[in-house]
Design a protein around this motif. Structure first.
Motif, PDB file in Angstrom:
ATOM      1  N   ASN A 154       0.840  -1.212   0.000  1.00 29.91           N
ATOM      2  CA  ASN A 154       0.000   0.000   0.000  1.00 29.91           C
ATOM      3  C   ASN A 154       0.868   1.253   0.000  1.00 29.91           C
ATOM      4  O   ASN A 154       0.633   2.185  -0.761  1.00 29.91           O
ATOM      5  CB  ASN A 154      -0.842   0.071   1.290  1.00 29.91           C
ATOM      6  CG  ASN A 154      -2.183  -0.581   1.142  1.00 29.91           C
ATOM      7  OD1 ASN A 154      -2.525  -1.052   0.071  1.00 29.91           O
ATOM      8  ND2 ASN A 154      -2.947  -0.616   2.227  1.00 29.91           N
ATOM      9  N   HIS A 155       1.865   1.257   0.909  1.00 28.79           N
ATOM     10  CA  HIS A 155       2.759   2.418   0.977  1.00 28.79           C
ATOM     11  C   HIS A 155       3.438   2.629  -0.375  1.00 28.79           C
ATOM     12  O   HIS A 155       3.531   3.759  -0.861  1.00 28.79           O
ATOM     13  CB  HIS A 155       3.815   2.215   2.073  1.00 28.79           C
ATOM     14  CG  HIS A 155       3.313   2.420   3.474  1.00 28.79           C
ATOM     15  ND1 HIS A 155       3.922   3.274   4.373  1.00 28.79           N
ATOM     16  CD2 HIS A 155       2.260   1.887   4.149  1.00 28.79           C
ATOM     17  CE1 HIS A 155       3.274   3.250   5.535  1.00 28.79           C
ATOM     18  NE2 HIS A 155       2.264   2.400   5.423  1.00 28.79           N
ATOM     19  N   ALA A 156       3.920   1.529  -0.937  1.00 29.74           N
ATOM     20  CA  ALA A 156       4.662   1.643  -2.200  1.00 29.74           C
ATOM     21  C   ALA A 156       3.785   2.250  -3.294  1.00 29.74           C
ATOM     22  O   ALA A 156       4.221   3.137  -4.043  1.00 29.74           O
ATOM     23  CB  ALA A 156       5.163   0.265  -2.625  1.00 29.74           C
ATOM     24  N   PHE A 189      -6.271  11.525   9.315  1.00 29.40           N
ATOM     25  CA  PHE A 189      -5.883  12.282   8.123  1.00 29.40           C
ATOM     26  C   PHE A 189      -7.001  12.240   7.079  1.00 29.40           C
ATOM     27  O   PHE A 189      -6.810  11.776   5.966  1.00 29.40           O
ATOM     28  CB  PHE A 189      -4.569  11.739   7.553  1.00 29.40           C
ATOM     29  CG  PHE A 189      -3.396  12.060   8.430  1.00 29.40           C
ATOM     30  CD1 PHE A 189      -2.666  13.216   8.238  1.00 29.40           C
ATOM     31  CD2 PHE A 189      -3.045  11.222   9.480  1.00 29.40           C
ATOM     32  CE1 PHE A 189      -1.584  13.538   9.055  1.00 29.40           C
ATOM     33  CE2 PHE A 189      -1.972  11.525  10.304  1.00 29.40           C
ATOM     34  CZ  PHE A 189      -1.249  12.688  10.096  1.00 29.40           C
ATOM     35  N   THR A 190      -8.178  12.716   7.496  1.00 33.58           N
ATOM     36  CA  THR A 190      -9.286  12.776   6.548  1.00 33.58           C
ATOM     37  C   THR A 190      -9.761  14.222   6.489  1.00 33.58           C
ATOM     38  O   THR A 190      -9.687  14.942   7.488  1.00 33.58           O
ATOM     39  CB  THR A 190     -10.477  11.886   6.979  1.00 33.58           C
ATOM     40  OG1 THR A 190     -11.111  12.487   8.126  1.00 33.58           O
ATOM     41  CG2 THR A 190     -10.034  10.478   7.332  1.00 33.58           C
ATOM     42  N   PRO A 191     -10.258  14.665   5.340  1.00 36.91           N
ATOM     43  CA  PRO A 191     -10.775  16.036   5.257  1.00 36.91           C
ATOM     44  C   PRO A 191     -11.890  16.279   6.282  1.00 36.91           C
ATOM     45  O   PRO A 191     -12.024  17.390   6.805  1.00 36.91           O
ATOM     46  CB  PRO A 191     -11.295  16.128   3.823  1.00 36.91           C
ATOM     47  CG  PRO A 191     -10.513  15.104   3.071  1.00 36.91           C
ATOM     48  CD  PRO A 191     -10.276  13.970   4.039  1.00 36.91           C
ATOM     49  N   ALA A 192     -12.667  15.250   6.612  1.00 36.08           N
ATOM     50  CA  ALA A 192     -13.740  15.420   7.608  1.00 36.08           C
ATOM     51  C   ALA A 192     -13.144  15.711   8.978  1.00 36.08           C
ATOM     52  O   ALA A 192     -13.612  16.606   9.702  1.00 36.08           O
ATOM     53  CB  ALA A 192     -14.605  14.154   7.661  1.00 36.08           C
ATOM     54  N   ALA A 193     -12.096  14.988   9.362  1.00 35.13           N
ATOM     55  CA  ALA A 193     -11.464  15.232  10.665  1.00 35.13           C
ATOM     56  C   ALA A 193     -10.800  16.597  10.688  1.00 35.13           C
ATOM     57  O   ALA A 193     -10.868  17.310  11.697  1.00 35.13           O
ATOM     58  CB  ALA A 193     -10.435  14.130  10.963  1.00 35.13           C
ATOM     59  N   VAL A 194     -10.183  16.978   9.575  1.00 31.91           N
ATOM     60  CA  VAL A 194      -9.525  18.291   9.519  1.00 31.91           C
ATOM     61  C   VAL A 194     -10.575  19.402   9.679  1.00 31.91           C
ATOM     62  O   VAL A 194     -10.382  20.361  10.430  1.00 31.91           O
ATOM     63  CB  VAL A 194      -8.738  18.449   8.190  1.00 31.91           C
ATOM     64  CG1 VAL A 194      -8.268  19.892   7.994  1.00 31.91           C
ATOM     65  CG2 VAL A 194      -7.549  17.484   8.179  1.00 31.91           C
ATOM     66  N   ARG A 195     -11.726  19.257   9.007  1.00 31.53           N
ATOM     67  CA  ARG A 195     -12.774  20.275   9.145  1.00 31.53           C
ATOM     68  C   ARG A 195     -13.321  20.326  10.574  1.00 31.53           C
ATOM     69  O   ARG A 195     -13.511  21.388  11.156  1.00 31.53           O
ATOM     70  CB  ARG A 195     -13.924  20.015   8.159  1.00 31.53           C
ATOM     71  CG  ARG A 195     -14.928  21.155   8.164  1.00 31.53           C
ATOM     72  CD  ARG A 195     -15.994  21.021   7.104  1.00 31.53           C
ATOM     73  NE  ARG A 195     -15.449  21.055   5.760  1.00 31.53           N
ATOM     74  CZ  ARG A 195     -16.167  20.920   4.652  1.00 31.53           C
ATOM     75  NH1 ARG A 195     -17.484  20.741   4.737  1.00 31.53           N
ATOM     76  NH2 ARG A 195     -15.614  20.957   3.466  1.00 31.53           N
ATOM     77  N   ALA A 196     -13.533  19.153  11.151  1.00 30.07           N
ATOM     78  CA  ALA A 196     -14.034  19.114  12.537  1.00 30.07           C
ATOM     79  C   ALA A 196     -13.021  19.745  13.489  1.00 30.07           C
ATOM     80  O   ALA A 196     -13.386  20.456  14.431  1.00 30.07           O
ATOM     81  CB  ALA A 196     -14.325  17.667  12.943  1.00 30.07           C
ATOM     82  N   LYS A 197     -11.754  19.507  13.227  1.00 28.17           N
ATOM     83  CA  LYS A 197     -10.698  20.089  14.074  1.00 28.17           C
ATOM     84  C   LYS A 197     -10.731  21.625  13.957  1.00 28.17           C
ATOM     85  O   LYS A 197     -10.552  22.340  14.948  1.00 28.17           O
ATOM     86  CB  LYS A 197      -9.346  19.523  13.633  1.00 28.17           C
ATOM     87  CG  LYS A 197      -8.146  20.083  14.355  1.00 28.17           C
ATOM     88  CD  LYS A 197      -7.942  19.475  15.719  1.00 28.17           C
ATOM     89  CE  LYS A 197      -6.610  19.932  16.305  1.00 28.17           C
ATOM     90  NZ  LYS A 197      -6.399  19.406  17.645  1.00 28.17           N
ATOM     91  N   SER A 240      -9.832   3.510   2.904  1.00 23.98           N
ATOM     92  CA  SER A 240      -8.607   3.071   2.216  1.00 23.98           C
ATOM     93  C   SER A 240      -7.810   4.264   1.661  1.00 23.98           C
ATOM     94  O   SER A 240      -6.594   4.196   1.515  1.00 23.98           O
ATOM     95  CB  SER A 240      -8.944   2.088   1.096  1.00 23.98           C
ATOM     96  OG  SER A 240      -9.831   2.713   0.197  1.00 23.98           O
ATOM     97  N   GLU A 241      -8.516   5.373   1.398  1.00 25.25           N
ATOM     98  CA  GLU A 241      -7.819   6.546   0.849  1.00 25.25           C
ATOM     99  C   GLU A 241      -6.965   7.273   1.886  1.00 25.25           C
ATOM    100  O   GLU A 241      -6.202   8.172   1.547  1.00 25.25           O
ATOM    101  CB  GLU A 241      -8.839   7.520   0.245  1.00 25.25           C
ATOM    102  CG  GLU A 241      -9.544   6.968  -0.978  1.00 25.25           C
ATOM    103  CD  GLU A 241     -10.727   7.820  -1.404  1.00 25.25           C
ATOM    104  OE1 GLU A 241     -10.582   9.050  -1.502  1.00 25.25           O
ATOM    105  OE2 GLU A 241     -11.817   7.250  -1.616  1.00 25.25           O
ATOM    106  N   THR A 242      -7.122   6.886   3.166  1.00 23.57           N
ATOM    107  CA  THR A 242      -6.358   7.593   4.200  1.00 23.57           C
ATOM    108  C   THR A 242      -4.863   7.283   4.140  1.00 23.57           C
ATOM    109  O   THR A 242      -4.059   8.032   4.665  1.00 23.57           O
ATOM    110  CB  THR A 242      -6.863   7.252   5.617  1.00 23.57           C
ATOM    111  OG1 THR A 242      -6.754   5.834   5.810  1.00 23.57           O
ATOM    112  CG2 THR A 242      -8.293   7.698   5.821  1.00 23.57           C
ATOM    113  N   PHE A 243      -4.489   6.152   3.509  1.00 20.73           N
ATOM    114  CA  PHE A 243      -3.056   5.891   3.361  1.00 20.73           C
ATOM    115  C   PHE A 243      -2.422   7.006   2.538  1.00 20.73           C
ATOM    116  O   PHE A 243      -1.367   7.543   2.890  1.00 20.73           O
ATOM    117  CB  PHE A 243      -2.810   4.522   2.698  1.00 20.73           C
ATOM    118  CG  PHE A 243      -2.989   3.375   3.659  1.00 20.73           C
ATOM    119  CD1 PHE A 243      -1.900   2.861   4.340  1.00 20.73           C
ATOM    120  CD2 PHE A 243      -4.241   2.834   3.896  1.00 20.73           C
ATOM    121  CE1 PHE A 243      -2.053   1.820   5.256  1.00 20.73           C
ATOM    122  CE2 PHE A 243      -4.405   1.805   4.804  1.00 20.73           C
ATOM    123  CZ  PHE A 243      -3.315   1.295   5.483  1.00 20.73           C
TER     124      PHE A 243
END
Ligand code: NAD
Length: 345
Positions: free
Chosen positions: A32-34, A146-154, A293-296
């Motif tokens: 996944n990282h690769a 690291f999701t846009p939803a968490a960033v907005r909530a933060k 899965s997009e959070t990677f």
């Protein structure tokens, strides 16, 4: 954007070298990282390493990288590396990280480690200390925040939209039928949930845990963990390895004196409830992120950006130090359960 192999164009038109990445541990997650590093404009995968020869060889062919069968061999080869991902697993999914991470940090290389930072706190402390001593960046793939939803909530929390925070209820559960150590569920899954809780509410002060074994299980596969944070916020973690089906992955519910937000399934739905109005704001797939899965990619992108921008090691997001703090909460929960008491950190 790309001019020639190994080069990437800056915003100001200049060119700089891509970061040369090595990946250690080529199981599902290392791959996944690769794939993420291959997609990012700022990185190229130049080395892959696994003690299982076939895995290293297969990954080397897939990513056009050089394959190695140990970290010592990789470091000794003289290949130039700018940073590495550590994607080994081991006991409680974290037992194998320590030795190769220490070797990379000792060589002065920034490391993005997989979670748990380690299943043993003493070893996590050593890794964090060595990264500090060497002055190198050490991050952990605590990707759930690291999701846009968490960033907005933060942003809502930081701007005072929720008022004074009162409570957090976090739930994270998956189906994992693996019978490992008694504490496998807590140590392997809940670095994520506790990191999300710490992201919104800060450091944890006290912990009280109750655990149970699911039907037919030998490990403590269900958990309820009460927490008090340093700033007075109180919270609860519900966790399970006996979930799946239509249960969903996670839910984070934070309430304060003026409002409340709820994030469902890391990135899929975000709600804002005002305390003064019956109107509810609902955002689906904030920032276009559809699934966990997009959070990677989102997490690794931040790591790479911070390396490119030469962010000081103590300012790295989701650092080894933060992962260590989450792991200490887990150990406090285990101690609380064993001693039937509230444990202070
Ligand atoms: N962040 C997330 O969302 C997430 C999700 C799932 C798993 N993980 C974590 O990812 C990690 C890897 O999981 P996986 O399922 O890919 O594991 P895995 O067991 O399939 O792969 C690990 C690989 O590391 C190799 N390895 C072990 N020691 C090594 C060493 N010293 N040098 C080189 N290679 C070595 C093994 O041979 C194996 O191929 C675990 O720590 C797990 O907790 C994270």
């Amino acid at each position: 954007m790309l001019r020639m192999a190994g080069l990437v164009q800056d915003l100001d038109g200049g060119e700089r070298m891509k970061l040369r990445i090595g990946i250690v541990g080529m199981g599902g997650i290392g791959n996944n990282h690769a794939r993420v590093y291959k997609e990012l404009p700022d990185t190229e995968v130049v080395a892959v390493c696994d003690i299982i020869k076939e895995r290293a060889d297969k990954a080397a062919a897939a990513y056009g990288a050089k394959g190695f069968y140990s970290v010592q061999e990789m470091l000794g080869s003289g290949i130039r590396l700018d940073a590495c991902s550590m994607c080994t697993a081991g006991v409680e999914n974290g037992g194998d990280h320590y030795r190769p991470t220490m070797e990379l940090l000792e060589a002065g290389l920034p490391v993005l480690g997989e979670k748990p930072i380690s299943n043993e706190v003493d070893k996590a402390v050593e890794m964090v200390d060595l990264a500090k001593k060497k002055g190198v960046a050490y991050g952990i793939n605590l990707n759930h925040r690291f999701t846009p939803a968490a960033v907005r909530a933060k942003e809502w929390v930081t701007s005072g939209r929720l008022g004074q925070l009162h409570m957090i209820n976090m739930r994270m559960w998956i189906n994992n039928s693996k019978e490992s150590s008694p504490w496998f569920h807590l140590r392997a899954l809940h670095p994520h949930s506790i990191d999300v809780m710490r992201y919104f509410c800060g450091d944890v002060k006290s912990v009280c845990a109750f655990l149970s074994k699911g039907k037919g299980r030998t490990i403590w596969s269900n958990a309820q963990v009460l927490m008090q944070f340093e700033n007075g916020i109180i919270g609860n973690l519900t966790g399970s390895y006996d979930a799946g089906g239509s249960f969903g992955l996670e839910c984070c519910d934070v309430s304060g004196s003026e409002g409340r937000f709820v994030i469902e399934d890391a990135c899929e739905r975000l709600f804002f409830h005002s305390r003064r109005s019956i109107e509810v704001e609902r955002y689906d797939y904030v920032g276009g992120m559809r699934s966990f899965s997009e959070t990677f990619k989102s997490r690794i992108s931040v790591w790479v950006r911070q390396l490119v921008e030469r962010v000081p090691p103590d300012k790295i997001d989701a650092s080894g130090e933060e992962a260590l703090r989450a792991q200490r909460v887990i150990e406090a929960a285990i101690r609380s359960f064993q001693t039937r008491s509230v444990v202070d950190l």
